[in-house]
Motif scaffolding. Structure first.
Motif, PDB file in Angstrom:
ATOM      1  N   UNK A 199      44.149  26.687  32.499  1.00 41.62           N
ATOM      2  CA  UNK A 199      43.522  26.704  31.332  1.00 41.62           C
ATOM      3  C   UNK A 199      41.919  26.680  31.623  1.00 41.62           C
ATOM      4  N   UNK A 200      41.040  27.222  30.903  1.00 42.64           N
ATOM      5  CA  UNK A 200      39.728  27.227  31.045  1.00 42.64           C
ATOM      6  C   UNK A 200      38.702  27.196  29.901  1.00 42.64           C
ATOM      7  N   UNK A 201      37.648  26.543  29.865  1.00 43.68           N
ATOM      8  CA  UNK A 201      36.539  26.724  28.899  1.00 43.68           C
ATOM      9  C   UNK A 201      35.575  27.697  29.445  1.00 43.68           C
ATOM     10  N   UNK A 202      35.386  28.990  29.038  1.00 40.39           N
ATOM     11  CA  UNK A 202      34.592  29.937  29.809  1.00 40.39           C
ATOM     12  C   UNK A 202      33.018  29.775  29.020  1.00 40.39           C
ATOM     13  N   UNK A 203      32.127  30.036  29.869  1.00 41.20           N
ATOM     14  CA  UNK A 203      31.000  30.224  29.430  1.00 41.20           C
ATOM     15  C   UNK A 203      30.735  31.491  28.514  1.00 41.20           C
ATOM     16  N   UNK A 204      29.524  31.529  27.833  1.00 39.36           N
ATOM     17  CA  UNK A 204      29.418  33.124  27.171  1.00 39.36           C
ATOM     18  C   UNK A 204      29.211  33.974  28.313  1.00 39.36           C
ATOM     19  N   UNK A 308      44.157  33.316  47.874  1.00 36.64           N
ATOM     20  CA  UNK A 308      45.155  33.977  46.910  1.00 36.64           C
ATOM     21  C   UNK A 308      45.324  33.215  45.860  1.00 36.64           C
ATOM     22  N   UNK A 309      45.692  31.809  45.834  1.00 40.23           N
ATOM     23  CA  UNK A 309      45.770  30.875  44.828  1.00 40.23           C
ATOM     24  C   UNK A 309      44.680  30.858  43.739  1.00 40.23           C
ATOM     25  N   UNK A 310      43.360  31.043  44.399  1.00 36.05           N
ATOM     26  CA  UNK A 310      42.323  30.909  43.638  1.00 36.05           C
ATOM     27  C   UNK A 310      42.108  32.469  42.562  1.00 36.05           C
ATOM     28  N   UNK A 311      42.523  33.532  43.216  1.00 33.56           N
ATOM     29  CA  UNK A 311      42.688  34.641  42.441  1.00 33.56           C
ATOM     30  C   UNK A 311      43.873  34.621  41.478  1.00 33.56           C
ATOM     31  N   UNK A 312      44.869  34.073  41.812  1.00 35.39           N
ATOM     32  CA  UNK A 312      45.911  33.899  40.727  1.00 35.39           C
ATOM     33  C   UNK A 312      45.314  32.934  39.543  1.00 35.39           C
ATOM     34  N   UNK A 316      44.779  34.147  35.461  1.00 34.67           N
ATOM     35  CA  UNK A 316      45.355  33.308  34.226  1.00 34.67           C
ATOM     36  C   UNK A 316      44.192  32.915  33.346  1.00 34.67           C
ATOM     37  N   UNK A 317      43.254  32.546  33.858  1.00 35.68           N
ATOM     38  CA  UNK A 317      41.846  31.994  33.081  1.00 35.68           C
ATOM     39  C   UNK A 317      41.386  33.148  32.465  1.00 35.68           C
ATOM     40  N   UNK A 318      41.277  34.530  32.950  1.00 31.13           N
ATOM     41  CA  UNK A 318      40.468  35.469  32.566  1.00 31.13           C
ATOM     42  C   UNK A 318      39.054  35.559  32.986  1.00 31.13           C
ATOM     43  N   UNK A 319      38.842  35.231  34.223  1.00 31.32           N
ATOM     44  CA  UNK A 319      37.658  35.093  34.911  1.00 31.32           C
ATOM     45  C   UNK A 319      37.649  36.221  35.894  1.00 31.32           C
ATOM     46  N   UNK A 320      36.644  37.066  35.444  1.00 24.76           N
ATOM     47  CA  UNK A 320      36.327  38.282  36.136  1.00 24.76           C
ATOM     48  C   UNK A 320      34.787  38.481  36.754  1.00 24.76           C
ATOM     49  N   UNK A 321      34.633  38.394  37.860  1.00 22.63           N
ATOM     50  CA  UNK A 321      33.269  38.574  38.346  1.00 22.63           C
ATOM     51  C   UNK A 321      32.659  39.866  38.419  1.00 22.63           C
ATOM     52  N   UNK A 322      33.223  40.937  37.959  1.00 18.39           N
ATOM     53  CA  UNK A 322      32.998  42.394  38.019  1.00 18.39           C
ATOM     54  C   UNK A 322      32.425  42.613  39.380  1.00 18.39           C
ATOM     55  N   UNK A 323      32.636  42.089  40.451  1.00 12.40           N
ATOM     56  CA  UNK A 323      32.209  42.370  41.769  1.00 12.40           C
ATOM     57  C   UNK A 323      33.232  41.790  42.894  1.00 12.40           C
ATOM     58  N   UNK A 324      33.012  42.056  43.969  1.00 15.50           N
ATOM     59  CA  UNK A 324      34.442  41.840  44.994  1.00 15.50           C
ATOM     60  C   UNK A 324      35.323  42.827  45.037  1.00 15.50           C
ATOM     61  N   UNK A 325      36.398  42.513  45.600  1.00 19.77           N
ATOM     62  CA  UNK A 325      37.671  43.482  45.636  1.00 19.77           C
ATOM     63  C   UNK A 325      38.370  43.569  44.703  1.00 19.77           C
ATOM     64  N   UNK A 326      38.489  42.552  43.660  1.00 19.36           N
ATOM     65  CA  UNK A 326      39.095  42.516  42.499  1.00 19.36           C
ATOM     66  C   UNK A 326      38.534  42.928  41.181  1.00 19.36           C
ATOM     67  N   UNK A 327      37.137  43.522  41.366  1.00 22.31           N
ATOM     68  CA  UNK A 327      36.461  43.909  40.223  1.00 22.31           C
ATOM     69  C   UNK A 327      37.279  45.168  39.629  1.00 22.31           C
TER      70      UNK A 327
END
Ligand SMILES: NC(=O)c1ccc[n+]([C@@H]2O[C@H](COP(=O)([O-])OP(=O)(O)OC[C@H]3O[C@@H](n4cnc5c(N)ncnc54)[C@H](OP(=O)(O)O)[C@@H]3O)[C@@H](O)[C@H]2O)c1
Length: 327
Positions: A199-204, A308-312, A316-327
């Motif tokens: 679970x996460x509290x996301x910034x704007x 891999x654990x941190x990607x997973x 779940x938290x819905x954090x996407x950096x929009x950069x890197x290989x997962x963008x």
């Protein structure tokens, strides 16, 4: 014996601490510093006794007198800067998190193999004596079958104080910066989890200001871990077994004091001489002296599993950096 010649790429906050550890090591010397600014490199080099300063990372990596380069730039540059160094034939110690995601980590490891150089993640907690002590106590069944572990790493920061922590493009958020420490403790003790929740509290801007991770391990143990870059927390870790508890006192990721309660109470002093980072510098020195390309402690397998654990967890938290290989 000839000292291992270290270079620092990105002389910022953590680089100062690593420079102190290099100074404390009898096997190492700080030889060169590379910054995007010559003044900054020269100033850092003067403060820490390095003879060479360079106004670009490329120039630093081109110095073939270097034995190893320490990558200390923000997370989102770890892959690019480690690969720059390795393509110049340099051995590399790369700050944690090793990369933004598992895809980048895989590219870095392949690059190390292609260039026949040493590469290690700077996850210094795994090299501390207290880590071995907890592992030994658990292996000796000191608190019986494990039920639950709790741990946290939080601190208060702000976009003005530490901009990189709040920028998605720089891999901001709590997970990669500090959440990685309680995760490292839990996974070093119990292996990598078979299932996870988060679970996460996301910034704007969409990075995790505070995040909580729930891990289930194959041995039946569970862990509840949390981290934050906007508030404080006790910073200790508690492992509960059916027959007792182990407390790793704050700051748990430094593993300096451990209390076992299992009918009797015993406290172990697992503090160490010198900087938190000295044993990590020595691990690199020793691996290089032995001609190794990988550390047996901070191994490629460990790093890939953690990335891999941190990607997973991020998925779940819905954090996407929009950069890197997962963008
Ligand atoms: N192991 C630990 O205990 C520990 C503790 C803190 C941080 N870290 C890790 O170390 C890394 C660096 O953290 P830090 O707090 O030292 O970072 P920092 O001070 O904000 O930045 C480090 C350096 O990166 C260079 N850089 C290159 N591109 C940049 C950009 N676009 N924006 C900002 N800086 C840039 C800068 O050097 P030049 O301008 O001189 O080129 C800067 O001084 C992070 O990945 C972090 O997770 C580890």
């Amino acid at each position: 014996m000839k000292k291992i010649k270290w270079g620092i790429l990105g002389p910022g906050r953590i680089a100062e601490k690593l420079a102190v550890a290099i100074q404390q090591s009898e096997n190492a010397e700080l030889y060169a510093v590379g910054s995007r600014s010559l003044d900054k490199a020269a100033n850092f080099a003067k403060r820490f006794g390095a003879s060479q300063s360079y106004s670009s990372y490329e120039e630093l990596c081109s110095d073939d007198k270097l034995d190893v380069i320490y990558i200390a730039t923000p997370h989102s540059y770890h892959c690019e800067h480690s690969m720059l160094a390795m393509k110049h034939g340099r051995n590399v110690l790369c700050e944690k998190p090793f990369a933004l995601d598992a895809g980048e980590a895989q590219k870095m490891i392949q690059c190390a193999k292609d260039n026949n150089v040493f590469l290690m993640e700077a996850m210094w907690s795994r090299l501390l004596p207290g880590m071995k002590k907890v592992q030994e106590l658990l292996a000796a069944n000191a608190i019986g079958p494990i039920k639950m572990m709790s741990a946290d790493f939080c601190f208060t920061s702000s976009p003005e104080d530490k901009p990189r922590l709040f920028e998605p493009a720089l891999g901001g958020g709590a997970l990669l910066d500090v959440g990685i420490y309680p995760l490292t403790l839990a996974c070093s003790f119990f292996g990598f989890p078979k299932s996870i929740e988060a679970e996460a509290d996301l910034t704007d801007k969409g990075v995790d200001a505070t995040s909580t991770y729930f891990l289930n391990f194959a041995n039946g143990a569970k862990a509840e871990l949390y981290s934050s870059v906007v508030k404080e927390s006790p910073g200790q870790a508690i492992i509960e077994g059916e027959e007792g508890t182990l407390t790793i006192h704050a700051k748990a990721w430094t593993l300096q004091k451990i209390t076992l309660k299992n009918g009797v109470e015993k406290t172990f002093d697992t503090s160490y001489e010198g900087s938190d980072y000295l044993l990590q510098v020595e691990e690199v020195n020793q691996c290089l002296r032995q001609g190794l390309k990988e550390s047996s402690v901070n191994s490629f397998e460990w790093t890939m599993n953690m990335m891999q654990l941190m990607d997973d967890l991020r998925d779940i938290m819905g954090v996407n950096y929009k950069t890197g290989t997962k963008a």
